[in-house]
Write an enzyme that holds these catalytic residues in place. Structure first.
Site, PDB file in Angstrom:
ATOM      1  CG  HIS A  73      -0.123  -2.244  24.063  1.00 28.23           C
ATOM      2  ND1 HIS A  73      -0.571  -3.014  25.338  1.00 28.23           N
ATOM      3  CD2 HIS A  73      -0.797  -1.113  24.041  1.00 28.23           C
ATOM      4  CE1 HIS A  73      -1.740  -2.377  25.505  1.00 28.23           C
ATOM      5  NE2 HIS A  73      -1.954  -1.389  24.564  1.00 28.23           N
ATOM      6  CD  GLU A 104      -7.205  -3.153  22.777  1.00 33.64           C
ATOM      7  OE1 GLU A 104      -7.159  -2.457  22.090  1.00 33.64           O
ATOM      8  OE2 GLU A 104      -7.562  -3.514  23.661  1.00 33.64           O
ATOM      9  CD  GLU A 164      -5.555  -3.581  27.285  1.00 37.05           C
ATOM     10  OE1 GLU A 164      -6.522  -2.614  27.329  1.00 37.05           O
ATOM     11  OE2 GLU A 164      -4.633  -3.735  26.876  1.00 37.05           O
ATOM     12  NE  ARG A 188      -1.457  -7.609  27.788  1.00 42.31           N
ATOM     13  CZ  ARG A 188      -2.102  -6.697  27.065  1.00 42.31           C
ATOM     14  NH1 ARG A 188      -3.188  -6.207  27.718  1.00 42.31           N
ATOM     15  NH2 ARG A 188      -1.797  -6.620  25.933  1.00 42.31           N
ATOM     16  CG  ASN A 213      -7.311  -6.611  25.842  1.00 37.04           C
ATOM     17  OD1 ASN A 213      -6.889  -7.451  26.708  1.00 37.04           O
ATOM     18  ND2 ASN A 213      -6.388  -5.662  24.863  1.00 37.04           N
ATOM     19  CE1 TYR A 260     -10.453  -0.886  29.179  1.00 36.89           C
ATOM     20  CE2 TYR A 260      -9.859  -2.083  27.165  1.00 36.89           C
ATOM     21  CZ  TYR A 260      -9.653  -1.569  28.390  1.00 36.89           C
ATOM     22  OH  TYR A 260      -8.087  -1.506  28.931  1.00 36.89           O
TER      23      TYR A 260
HETATM   24  C1  BGC Z   1      -5.436  -0.418  25.102  1.00 38.08           C
HETATM   25  C2  BGC Z   1      -5.045   0.216  26.043  1.00 38.08           C
HETATM   26  C3  BGC Z   1      -5.978   1.546  26.267  1.00 38.08           C
HETATM   27  C4  BGC Z   1      -7.248   0.953  26.844  1.00 38.08           C
HETATM   28  C5  BGC Z   1      -8.341   2.075  26.943  1.00 38.08           C
HETATM   29  C6  BGC Z   1      -7.127  -0.575  24.876  1.00 38.08           C
HETATM   30  O1  BGC Z   1      -7.710  -0.316  23.702  1.00 38.08           O
HETATM   31  O2  BGC Z   1      -5.082  -1.609  24.990  1.00 38.08           O
HETATM   32  O3  BGC Z   1      -3.660   0.499  25.523  1.00 38.08           O
HETATM   33  O4  BGC Z   1      -5.349   2.420  27.349  1.00 38.08           O
HETATM   34  O5  BGC Z   1      -7.957   0.369  25.925  1.00 38.08           O
HETATM   35  O6  BGC Z   1      -8.592   2.897  26.030  1.00 38.08           O
END
Ligand code: BGC
Length: 449
Positions: free
Chosen positions: A121, A166, A353, A77, A294, A296
């Site tokens: 992006h 995002e 992501e 991607r 995405n 995290y």
């Molecule tokens: C984004 C990336 C970023 C990653 C870590 C995501 O919000 O799409 O561009 O580097 O998180 O912060």
């Protein structure tokens, strides 16, 4: 020992974005983007870093594709810098920009790697920002024109398209929290932008269907998991609002054709009006072929009057944190995927992501990033649990292939499975690279019980 096994159909990949890796900002006829401007505004990016050179992938893409090949991914991607295609955002197309992405995509295909292309992006052409950016509905038309150019140009080569990365970050993080370009702090502006982005997404999907492009199209919102501190209704409600800011606010219009009423009312209490034009909701409400997710982090939170936008405060529940300070919260990944599945149905999902910031440096050419391996392992267990629970997951793309320009954090935060020395631009595969490579090649990994 227990085995965590994935199906052979699962796609495995890695992700990056144009401004974060390409560099070469003044080459190939590229126009300025809002990140050029923002990163050069004193105080906006840590250490005054900018993307002028980044990983220099514009020149080193062949080496990067070799790395991908060694990793064994079948999907990559990347995003296109809009201002390489239309230096002024609209108007005359820049052939050199198209040529660059042709060379790049051809090389991916030659190596058996499926390109997954993100159109937006975050690097909006500066010329469009000068006319109001995403607040100006002319930007929607410019985006659709850019999307159409890309669809036609790369038809037959690129089969996976992501309209927006995002939209929450593009709107609220950048125009309300002010942390990303263009850096405003205006809730009304951010909310209007959030809506315009969704219209732009919908219009691009309509164009894609009209042109009968062979392939699939979706978008990639970012989600978190907000776990209530207690079962008190006020804690549950506060977490529902905090989560809905990411999920319902950006999913309901696409999947249901309306905004969630409880959030409309909440924003209304904050003096924010939705600026919806006739026909907008139908435009946004287009079937998509896949949903990019995405993820995290997540957190435990509770009600606190006047805390933040949603009377919600986070509570430090003692989770381990990555080097950017985000909780390692793999259960949240499992829960959010199940929640999305229950709420929005069977649309195929790609994890576009997921990854972690650990700043380990090479010692004798080896990077022992055990924290990242542990993070990936835990999140892949959660992903596997979601699959076993019936969530329609088709692929997983880790963020990121390379350490890169981490937006407002500059080069101070590393998310790559490949280390980049920003002085020499040398790439060093980290231990997590080898762990991921083994996992992809086996289709399974072992965890301690
Ligand atoms: C984004 C990336 C970023 C990653 C870590 C995501 O919000 O799409 O561009 O580097 O998180 O912060």
């Amino acid at each position: 020992m227990a085995i965590v096994k994935f199906s052979n159909e699962m796609k495995w990949g890695a992700a990056t974005a144009s401004y974060q890796i390409e560099g070469a900002v003044k080459e190939g006829g590229r126009g300025l983007s809002i990140w050029d401007t923002f990163s050069k505004t004193p105080g906006k990016v840590k250490n005054g870093d900018n993307g002028d050179i980044a990983c220099d992938s514009y020149h080193r893409f062949e080496e990067d594709i070799e790395i991908m090949k060694d990793l064994g991914i079948n999907s990559y991607r990347f995003s296109v810098a809009w201002s390489r295609i239309f230096p002024e955002g609209t108007g005359k197309v820049n052939k050199e920009g198209l040529d660059f992405y042709h060379k790049f995509v051809d090389k991916l295909l030659e190596n058996g790697i499926e390109p997954m292309c993100t159109l937006y992006h975050w690097d909006l052409p500066q010329s469009l920002q000068d006319k109001g950016g995403w607040d100006n509905r002319e930007t929607i038309e410019a985006f659709v024109n850019y999307a159409e150019t890309m669809f036609k140009e790369f038809t037959g080569k690129i089969k996976f398209w992501i309209t927006l990365n995002e939209p929450w970050c593009v709107s609220y993080l950048s125009n309300y929290l002010g942390l990303h370009a263009p850096g405003y702090t205006d809730l009304q502006l951010a909310t209007s932008i959030a809506h315009n982005l969704l219209v732009a997404h919908g219009k691009a999907v309509i164009k894609f269907r009209e042109l009968k492009i062979d392939g699939q199209i979706g978008y990639a919102p970012n989600v978190e998991w907000n776990e209530p501190y207690s079962n008190k209704q006020e804690d549950i409600d506060a977490c529902t609002r905090a989560g809905a800011w990411f999920i319902e606010w950006f999913f309901d219009p696409v999947f249901k054709g309306s905004y969630p009423q409880f959030m409309v009312e909440w924003f209304g209490k904050k003096g924010v009006q939705l600026r919806i034009e006739d026909g907008d909701m139908e435009i946004i409400h287009q079937p998509i072929d896949f949903l990019g997710i995405n993820y995290y982090t997540g957190s435990v939170g509770r009600f606190k009057e006047n805390a933040g936008l949603f009377d919600h405060e986070r509570v430090d529940a003692g989770y381990k944190k990555t080097d950017i300070g985000w909780n390692v919260y793999p259960e949240g990944f499992y829960k959010v995927l199940c929640y999305i599945h229950e709420t929005y149905g069977q649309t195929p999902i790609y994890i576009t992501e997921n990854g972690a910031c650990y700043n380990d440096e090479p010692i004798d050419r080896r990077v022992k990033d055990e924290g990242r391996i542990e993070y990936l392992q835990q999140h892949l267990v959660s992903l596997n649990r979601a699959i076993e629970s019936g969530v329609n997951i088709k692929g997983y793309l880790t963020w990121s292939l390379l350490d890169n320009f981490e937006w407002a954090e500059g080069y101070s935060k590393r998310f790559g499975i490949v280390h980049v020395n920003y002085r020499t631009l040398e790439r060093t595969k980290k231990d997590s690279f080898y762990w991921y490579k083994q996992t992809i090649s086996n289709g399974w990994f072992q965890v301690n019980e």
